[in-house]
Design a protein around this motif. Structure first.
Motif, short mmCIF file in Angstrom:
data_model
loop_
_atom_site.label_atom_id
_atom_site.label_comp_id
_atom_site.label_asym_id
_atom_site.label_seq_id
_atom_site.Cartn_x
_atom_site.Cartn_y
_atom_site.Cartn_z
N SER A 84 0.71 -1.08 0.16
CA SER A 84 -0.09 0.01 -0.06
C SER A 84 0.98 1.32 0.02
O SER A 84 0.50 2.19 -0.45
CB SER A 84 -0.76 0.13 1.29
N THR A 85 1.93 1.03 0.66
CA THR A 85 2.81 2.37 0.62
C THR A 85 3.30 2.75 -0.65
O THR A 85 3.57 4.05 -0.92
CB THR A 85 4.16 1.73 1.37
N PHE A 86 3.36 1.94 -1.98
CA PHE A 86 3.83 2.27 -3.16
C PHE A 86 2.57 1.94 -3.91
O PHE A 86 2.77 1.63 -5.14
CB PHE A 86 4.87 1.49 -3.48
N GLY A 87 1.31 2.05 -3.47
CA GLY A 87 0.14 1.88 -4.58
C GLY A 87 -0.57 0.71 -4.58
O GLY A 87 -1.24 0.41 -5.79
N GLY A 88 0.16 -0.47 -4.00
CA GLY A 88 -0.62 -1.58 -4.12
C GLY A 88 -1.71 -1.82 -3.41
O GLY A 88 -2.17 -1.22 -2.48
N GLU A 293 -4.36 -2.49 -13.84
CA GLU A 293 -5.25 -1.25 -13.83
C GLU A 293 -5.27 -0.17 -12.80
O GLU A 293 -5.24 0.92 -12.62
CB GLU A 293 -6.30 -1.33 -14.66
N GLU A 294 -5.66 -1.02 -11.43
CA GLU A 294 -5.97 -0.34 -10.28
C GLU A 294 -4.89 -0.02 -9.78
O GLU A 294 -4.85 1.02 -8.89
CB GLU A 294 -6.82 -1.42 -9.26
N ASN A 295 -3.78 -0.65 -9.82
CA ASN A 295 -2.47 -0.49 -9.19
C ASN A 295 -2.00 0.81 -9.95
O ASN A 295 -1.42 1.66 -9.25
CB ASN A 295 -1.66 -1.65 -9.41
N PHE A 296 -1.95 0.95 -10.93
CA PHE A 296 -1.49 1.90 -11.92
C PHE A 296 -2.24 3.24 -11.48
O PHE A 296 -1.76 4.48 -11.39
CB PHE A 296 -1.89 1.48 -13.50
N GLU A 297 -3.57 3.32 -11.44
CA GLU A 297 -4.31 4.50 -11.18
C GLU A 297 -3.82 4.69 -9.61
O GLU A 297 -3.74 6.14 -9.41
CB GLU A 297 -5.81 4.05 -11.21
N GLN A 307 2.93 11.34 -13.70
CA GLN A 307 1.66 11.33 -14.43
C GLN A 307 1.70 10.96 -15.81
O GLN A 307 0.79 10.52 -16.13
CB GLN A 307 1.09 12.67 -14.15
N ASP A 308 2.88 11.05 -16.59
CA ASP A 308 2.87 10.77 -17.79
C ASP A 308 3.51 9.25 -18.24
O ASP A 308 3.48 9.01 -19.14
CB ASP A 308 3.92 11.56 -18.74
N ALA A 309 3.60 8.59 -16.93
CA ALA A 309 3.94 7.33 -17.11
C ALA A 309 2.80 6.34 -17.89
O ALA A 309 1.62 6.73 -17.75
CB ALA A 309 4.02 6.57 -15.90
N LYS A 310 3.50 5.30 -18.58
CA LYS A 310 2.40 4.49 -19.49
C LYS A 310 2.36 2.86 -18.92
O LYS A 310 3.13 2.58 -18.33
CB LYS A 310 2.98 4.45 -20.84
N LEU A 311 1.17 2.50 -18.99
CA LEU A 311 1.14 1.14 -18.41
C LEU A 311 1.51 -0.01 -19.47
O LEU A 311 0.73 0.28 -20.50
CB LEU A 311 -0.32 0.86 -17.99
N PHE A 425 1.66 -7.39 -9.71
CA PHE A 425 2.25 -7.01 -8.59
C PHE A 425 3.59 -6.19 -8.95
O PHE A 425 3.97 -5.51 -7.95
CB PHE A 425 2.76 -8.00 -7.55
N SER A 426 3.86 -6.23 -10.28
CA SER A 426 5.22 -5.26 -10.37
C SER A 426 4.81 -4.23 -11.42
O SER A 426 5.50 -3.51 -12.08
CB SER A 426 6.15 -6.10 -11.25
N THR A 427 3.32 -3.86 -11.46
CA THR A 427 3.04 -2.45 -12.17
C THR A 427 3.76 -1.19 -11.87
O THR A 427 4.29 -1.17 -10.71
CB THR A 427 1.50 -2.26 -11.77
N PRO A 428 3.94 -0.52 -12.99
CA PRO A 428 3.70 -0.73 -14.18
C PRO A 428 4.79 -1.07 -15.11
O PRO A 428 4.39 -1.11 -16.34
CB PRO A 428 3.44 1.09 -14.60
N PHE A 429 5.58 -1.88 -14.76
CA PHE A 429 6.61 -2.32 -15.58
C PHE A 429 6.47 -3.63 -16.24
O PHE A 429 5.73 -4.47 -15.89
CB PHE A 429 8.01 -2.31 -14.79
N PRO A 430 7.31 -3.71 -17.31
CA PRO A 430 7.31 -5.25 -17.82
C PRO A 430 8.39 -6.10 -17.06
O PRO A 430 9.36 -5.32 -16.50
CB PRO A 430 8.04 -4.89 -19.40
#
Length: 813
Positions: A84-88, A293-297, A307-311, A425-430
Motif C-alpha cells: 500500500s505504501t507504493f500504491g499496491g 489497472e487499479e495499481n496503476f491508477e 503522471q505521464d507514465a504508461k502502463l 504486482f510489478s505494475t507498471p513495468f514489464p
C-alpha cells in the motif's frame, strides 16, 4: 550538555546537511581505515616497584560520536506495486509509518534474483565481483559465479564491527557456498564469518515457515515451538531479533548496533496462518489484468509514478484473466489472497522489530533502510502457480487443486502464485523476477528513515539508486571511512554512491551514472537515464521446452536488444532501439566493458551445466547422534540412484522411532521402527510411493537391518500417474533383518523429489527432524534403542545423481 540540531546548523553555515555527517568527532580509535586495529603500545609505566609503576588499559575501539544504529530490512520476492505504501493492494501499515517518518525512493534497483541482490547489498560491490552472478545453488567454477565471497571484499558488517558496532543478522542468508553448509565448515562464509557477531536464521533459497532448518550462529537448532503450538518462522525471527535488541540494550546501551533483518517471506512457500488469509477473501476476484489497472491508477494518484507514465501490456505467454475457466479463477484468486496475507504478516512482524527499537528510546538515532523486495514479483512457479502435486512431482489438474485450496498457506503444500500475479504486482513495468533486462525484475520500493536527521517532506526521491549505494550511505551517515585493508588484505574498490545527498535535496541530480545488470543471461546496462536490455527468457519459461535452441540463446538476432530513455519513459513502455541504433550500439559496448570489469563473462544461461566441488564418496558411515546433514553432502538418494542402507542397532525392549530419515513431508525416505516392527517408506511429493514392513518383531539385543533399493531397468508407468509427458521412476526394494528377508516392495517413484522442494530438509540418524517423511509418526520420533552405525552406500557415482538432479530441476532462488 548542549545539543546541536544538524539541520539548523547546516542552514546557518549554508552547507548541505550531508556535509555535516562526516565531521562528527570520533574517539582516538574511531573510523579505522585498516582493520582490525593494531594493538597500541602500552601507555603506562613499568617499574620493578609497583609504587613507581603506572597502569594503563588498552584503548577500546569506539564508533564515531553520534553514529546511528542501523536497521537494514530486506523482504523477499516482492513486486514494485505490492505494498500500500507504493500504491499496491496489500495493506502494509508498518511500511506506511516508516515512509511517513522518512523518504520514499521510486527509482531504486536490485539485481533481479536472490543471492546476487544480497551479495551486492551486504558487500557494497557488484554481485559478480564477489562471485554471485547466480544463486549459490547454481554456482559455477568461474570467478563471477563461484559463490565464494572473497576476503578482498569485506562488507558492511565487517566494517561496522571493526568500527565499534555490535552486529546481528536474522532470517534468510543465501550467500554461503552450499558445499560449506555442514558441520565441517569452513565457516568463514557463514554470517558470523562475514562480520556478524550473531546470526539466527536459515541458509537456503527458501524454507518452510512451519518447520525450517534453523541455525544459531553455526549451530543447528530446532524451532522453539511446533506447528500445533502456533510456530511461524517470520514471527520467530522477529521474536529473536527483539530479544537480541533487549540484551544489547541491557549490556551496551551506548554502543550502536547494526541489525540486518531479512525475511523468508514472501518467497515460496507462501505459508501464513489462516486468520491472515481471511482478511483478503474476495480481494482479488477481479483478476490480474484489472488489478494491474487499479495499481496503476493508485500509483499515479499517490504520486508514486509520474503522471505521464504508461502502463505496459501483459507479455506474451501469460493468459488473460477473462480466458480462464471458473475453477481456474477460483484457485488463482485464492493464491493471491494467500500471497497478500503473507506480505501483510511480514510487514506486521517488521513493525514489531521497529517498535522494539522505539520502546528502547533509540528510534530517533536509528537509520532504517527498508527495501521491500530483493527482486521483482516471482513468476517462476508457472502459469497456474504451484501447490498440489502428483506422485511424479507434476501438478494435479485444476479441479483436484481447487478441492484442496483451503489448505493453501498451511504446512501441507509448498504453494506459490501463478506467474501473471507477479506481473500484476510489478505494475507498471514489464518483467518479473530473474528478468534483469526490464524494470519489473530490477526496480523495488525503498524507504529510508532517520528521525533525528531526516525531515520527511512528502517529495518522492527519484534519483537512480542501486543496492551497491547502501554501503556508502551507511558509512557516510556513521562517519566511517571504509578500510583499505582488512586482516592485511588490500580491499577492492567500493561500488555505488552514497544517497545521503538526497536526504535534504529531493531534486538533486542523480550521482549514480552507470550500472550493469545480469541474471541467467538476461542483461541490461544503465547510463544517465538510458537503459538498454536483452531478454533471453522470462522466469516462467524453461530452457529445454519446445522453442528453445541452446545455440541461439545468446544470439542477438534471436533475442534482440531493446533501448529506453527512462528520463522520458518511466515505465519502459517505448522501445527506441530502431530509432537510435547508434545509441544502442554505444550502450551495448558499455555493457561489454562493464561485464569484463566485473567478471560477468562467460554468460551462463544454462543451469544444467552446473559443476561445483562435490563429495565424491559413494559410501557414508553415520553414528548415533548425527543429524541435520544437508543435501549438500551429496547423499543423493532422491536422484534416481539405487542404494543400500545397513543399520546396526540395539533393541532395549519394544523399539520405536526413526533409525534414518532423509527429506521431509514433501519427499524423502525413512527407515523406522513402529510397534517393534521395522518399516521402510519412500515419500514422493507428499505421496506414499511404497512401503516395506517386517513380518516379525525386531528381536532384543543387536540386529543388522539392511534395505536395498534399485530403480527398475524398464519402468512401467502405473495408470493415472502420467501427466505432461513426465513419468514416475519406478523401482524395487528389499528389507532384511539379521540376514532374513522380511519384505519386498515395488515403488511407484524412487526419486523422492524432496531435495528440491525442501532444500534445507536434512538427513538425520536416530530421529526425523523438520517435517516428517512419514505420516505414521510425528517428528522428531527419536529411536528408543541404540544405534551403533548406519551405512548408506550409493549404487551409482554420486556426481551422476547430482548432474541428473541439476538437469531435472530448473531451480528456485
Amino acid at each position: 550538555m548542549r545539543t546541536v540540531d544538524l539541520r539548523s546548523a547546516a542552514k546557518m553555515l549554508s552547507l548541505p546537511l550531508a556535509a555535516l555527517f562526516t565531521v562528527s568527532a570520533a574517539s582516538p580509535l574511531g573510523a579505522q581505515t585498516n582493520l582490525p586495529v593494531a594493538d597500541a603500545p602500552f601507555a603506562g609505566k613499568i617499574a620493578r616497584n609497583v609504587r613507581d609503576a603506572k597502569p594503563a588499559w588498552p584503548e577500546v575501539v569506539h564508533a564515531p560520536k553520534g553514529a546511528p544504529n542501523v536497521l537494514l530490512i530486506l523482504v523477499d520476492d516482492v513486486g514494485f506495486s505490492t505494498t500500500s505504501t507504493f500504491g499496491g493492494p496489500v495493506p502494509t501499515p508498518a511500511f506506511d509509518r516508516l515512509a511517513a517518518s522518512g523518504l520514499k525512493y521510486n527509482r531504486f534497483h536490485v539485481n533481479a534474483i536472490c543471492s546476487p541482490s544480497r551479495a551486492t547489498l551486504l558487500s557494497g560491490r557488484n554481485n559478480h565481483q564477489i562471485g554471485y552472478g547466480t544463486i549459490s545453488e547454481h554456482a559455477q567454477g568461474y570467478p563471477g559465479y563461484n559463490s565464494i565471497w572473497p576476503l578482498s571484499s569485506q562488507g558492511i558488517a565487517r566494517v561496522l564491527q571493526g568500527n565499534g558496532y555490535n552486529t546481528a543478522a536474522f532470517g534468510k542468508w543465501h550467500n554461503t557456498p552450499v558445499w560449506e553448509i555442514n558441520a565441517g565448515g569452513p565457516f568463514n562464509h557463514w554470517p558470523t564469518g562475514e562480520g556478524f557477531d550473531y546470526f539466527y536464521g536459515f541458509l537456503a533459497a527458501f524454507d518452510s515457515e512451519y518447520t525450517p532448518r534453523l541455525y544459531r550462529n553455526t549451530t543447528p537448532v530446532e524451532p522453539p515451538k511446533t506447528v500445533k503450538e502456533g510456530y511461524h518462522l517470520t514471527t520467530d525471527l522477529a521474536n529473536d531479533a527483539i530479544t537480541w535488541l533487549h540484551r544489547h540494550d541491557a549490556a551496551a546501551p551506548d554502543k550502536p548496533f547494526f541489525l540486518y533483518f531479512a525475511t523468508g517471506a514472501t518467497h515460496t512457500p507462501h505459508h501464513v496462518p489462516k486468520e491472515w488469509i481471511a482478511k483478503f477473501k474476495g480481494k482479488f476476484d477481479q483478476g490480474w489484468d484489472k488489478l494491474r489497472e487499479e495499481n496503476f491508477e493508485r500509483e499515479k494518484k499517490m504520486g508514486i509514478i509520474p503522471q505521464d507514465a504508461k502502463l505496459t501490456p501483459r507479455p506474451a505467454g501469460l493468459a488473460a484473466w477473462d480466458s480462464l475457466s471458473h475453477d481456474e479463477k477460483k484457485l488463482l484468486a485464492h493464491q493471491a489472497e494467500v500471497y497478500a496475507a503473507f506480505t501483510a504478516q511480514a510487514d506486521y512482524e517488521i513493525g514489531r522489530v521497529i517498535k522494539a527499537i522505539q520502546d528502547e528510546g533509540k528510534l530517533d538515532n536509528t537509520l532504517i533502510i527498508e527495501i521491500f523486495g530483493d527482486n521483482g514479483g516471482s513468476g517462476e512457479d508457472g502459469p497456474t502457480g504451484y501447490d498440489v502435486r502428483q506422485i511424479n512431482g507434476q501438478l494435479k489438474g485444476i479441479a483436484a487443486r481447487v478441492e484442496q485450496m483451503d489448505d493453501l498457506g498451511g504446512e501441507l503444500y509448498m504453494n506459490a502464485t501463478a506467474a501473471p500475479w507477479a506481473y500484476a504486482f510489478s505494475t507498471p513495468f514489464p518483467g518479473t523476477k530473474a528478468d534483469a533486462s526490464h524494470l519489473g525484475g530490477t526496480r523495488d520500493p525503498m524507504v529510508i528513515s532517520w528521525p533525528s536527521h531526516i525531515h520527511p517532506d512528502d517529495k518522492m526521491r527519484t534519483q537512480f539508486g542501486h543496492l551497491n549505494d547502501i554501503a556508502p550511505t551507511i558509512f557516510e551517515a556513521a562517519g566511517i571511512t571504509p578500510p583499505t585493508t582488512v586482516d592485511g588484505i588490500k580491499q577492492t574498490q567500493w561500488e555505488g554512491t552514497s544517497l545521503v545527498y538526497t536526504f535534504d535535496h529531493p531534486d538533486a541530480k542523480s550521482r549514480h551514472h552507470i550500472q550493469y545488470f545480469e541474471t541467467n543471461g538476461n542483461k541490461a546496462i544503465y547510463k544517465d537515464g538510458w537503459w538498454a536490455g536483452n531478454l533471453l527468457r522470462s522466469s516462467w519459461d524453461r530452457i529445454g521446452t519446445p522453442g528453445y535452441e541452446r545455440e541461439k540463446l545468446l544470439d542477438d538476432n534471436t533475442h534482440p536488444w531493446e533501448l529506453y530513455n527512462l528520463d522520458e519513459d518511466y515505465s519502459q513502455a517505448v522501445n527506441l532501439a530502431d530509432k537510435y541504433p547508434q545509441k544502442l550500439a554505444e550502450m551495448k559496448a558499455l555493457f561489454d566493458s562493464e561485464a569484463k570489469r566485473n567478471q560477468v563473462y562467460p554468460l551462463l544461461p544454462l543451469r544444467e551445466l552446473i559443476s561445483r566441488p562435490e563429495d565424491s564418496r559413494t559410501k557414508f558411515v553415520f553414528r548415533s547422534g548425527v543429524d541435520r546433514l544437508g543435501a549438500t553432502m551429496n547423499v543423493h538418494t532422491g536422484a534416481g540412484t539405487g542404494y543400500t542402507i545397513t543399520a546396526e542397532v540395539e533393541n532395549k525392549g519394544h523399539a520405536d522411532g526413526v533409525i534414518l530419515a532423509q527429506g521431509g513431508h514433501y519427499g524423502g525416505i525413512t527407515l523406522f521402527v513402529k510397534n517393534n516392527r521395522v518399516h521402510f517408506e519412500i515419500n514422493s511429493s507428499s505421496h506414499p510411493s511404497g512401503e516395506m514392513v517386517a513380518t516379525t518383531d525386531l528381536p532384543m539385543g543387536h540386529s543388522t537391518i539392511v534395505v536395498e533399493v534399485a530403480p527398475s531397468p524398464s519402468p512401467e508407468v502405473p495408470a493415472g500417474t502420467k501427466r505432461n509427458g513426465v513419468s514416475p521412476f519406478p523401482g524395487t526394494g528389499k528389507l532384511m533383518v539379521n540376514g532374513k528377508q522380511e519384505a519386498t516392495a515395488k515403488f511407484i517413484n524412487v526419486p523422492a523429489s524432496g531435495g528440491y522442494w525442501s532444500p534445507a530438509e536434512s538427513l538425520d540418524i536416530g530421529s526425523d527432524l523438520g517435517s516428517a517423511v512419514s505420516t505414521q509418526y510425528e517428528s522428531p520420533a527419536r529411536f528408543t534403542g541404540t544405534i551403533d552405525t548406519v551405512t548408506l552406500e550409493l549404487h551409482e557415482p554420486a556426481n551422476a545423481g547430482a548432474k541428473e538432479k541439476a538437469a531435472r530441476n530448473d531451480g528456485h532462488s
